[in-house]
Design a protein around this motif. Structure first.
Motif, PDB file in Angstrom:
ATOM      1  N   UNK A  50       0.835  -1.190   0.000  1.00 22.92           N
ATOM      2  CA  UNK A  50       0.000   0.000   0.000  1.00 22.92           C
ATOM      3  C   UNK A  50       0.871   1.241   0.000  1.00 22.92           C
ATOM      4  N   UNK A  51       0.298   2.340  -0.483  1.00 27.10           N
ATOM      5  CA  UNK A  51       1.009   3.604  -0.528  1.00 27.10           C
ATOM      6  C   UNK A  51       0.066   4.706  -0.082  1.00 27.10           C
ATOM      7  N   UNK A  52       0.600   5.667   0.655  1.00 30.56           N
ATOM      8  CA  UNK A  52      -0.200   6.757   1.179  1.00 30.56           C
ATOM      9  C   UNK A  52      -0.638   7.704   0.056  1.00 30.56           C
ATOM     10  N   UNK A  53      -1.607   8.551   0.308  1.00 38.35           N
ATOM     11  CA  UNK A  53      -2.112   9.440  -0.747  1.00 38.35           C
ATOM     12  C   UNK A  53      -1.045  10.312  -1.405  1.00 38.35           C
ATOM     13  N   UNK A  54      -0.093  10.787  -0.625  1.00 40.71           N
ATOM     14  CA  UNK A  54       0.956  11.639  -1.206  1.00 40.71           C
ATOM     15  C   UNK A  54       2.096  10.831  -1.809  1.00 40.71           C
ATOM     16  N   UNK A  55       2.137   9.539  -1.492  1.00 39.76           N
ATOM     17  CA  UNK A  55       3.230   8.694  -1.955  1.00 39.76           C
ATOM     18  C   UNK A  55       4.439   8.698  -1.035  1.00 39.76           C
ATOM     19  N   UNK A  56       4.332   9.390   0.069  1.00 43.73           N
ATOM     20  CA  UNK A  56       5.476   9.516   0.960  1.00 43.73           C
ATOM     21  C   UNK A  56       5.737   8.306   1.834  1.00 43.73           C
TER      22      UNK A  56
END
Length: 123
Positions: A50-56
């Protein structure tokens, strides 16, 4: 509403690499956490990354940590799954998913699902 479409699946040899893409429609892509699940024949659907909304931030299942990575390009409404050192046990249908929470690994947490793309690793 977000619609997801995966591409890039196929047949690859043991130890090979493959990169999946997931194109998302809708203006709110960048507000969603994105991820990948997979389902092998006869097995339950399994969380991969999974990846966070900002990609951070990213979160990985133990089974793929160090071999698979996830990234996203919010300008292109696309999320990617880079797979390296593939093994026959990675053979599965891979699904792109979108949800509102991060990091979560339960399938029910993700409200948007693509149709899936087949990845087959030959020994």
């Amino acid at each position: 509403q977000v619609q997801l479409e995966e591409s890039g699946g196929g047949l690859v040899q043991d130890g090979g690499s493959l990169k999946l893409s997931c194109a998302a429609s809708g203006p709110t892509f960048s507000s969603y956490a994105m991820g990948w699940f997979r389902q092998a024949p006869g097995k339950e659907r399994e969380f991969v990354l999974a990846i966070s909304p900002t990609g951070g931030n990213t979160y990985s299942a133990d089974s793929v940590r160090g071999r698979f990575s996830i990234s996203r390009d919010n300008a292109k409404n696309t999320v990617y799954l880079q797979m390296r050192s593939l093994k026959p046990e990675d053979t599965a249908v891979y699904y792109c998913v979108g949800g509102r929470r991060f990091p979560v690994t339960a399938a029910w947490e993700y409200e948007y699902w693509g149709q899936g793309t087949q990845v087959t690793v030959s020994s």
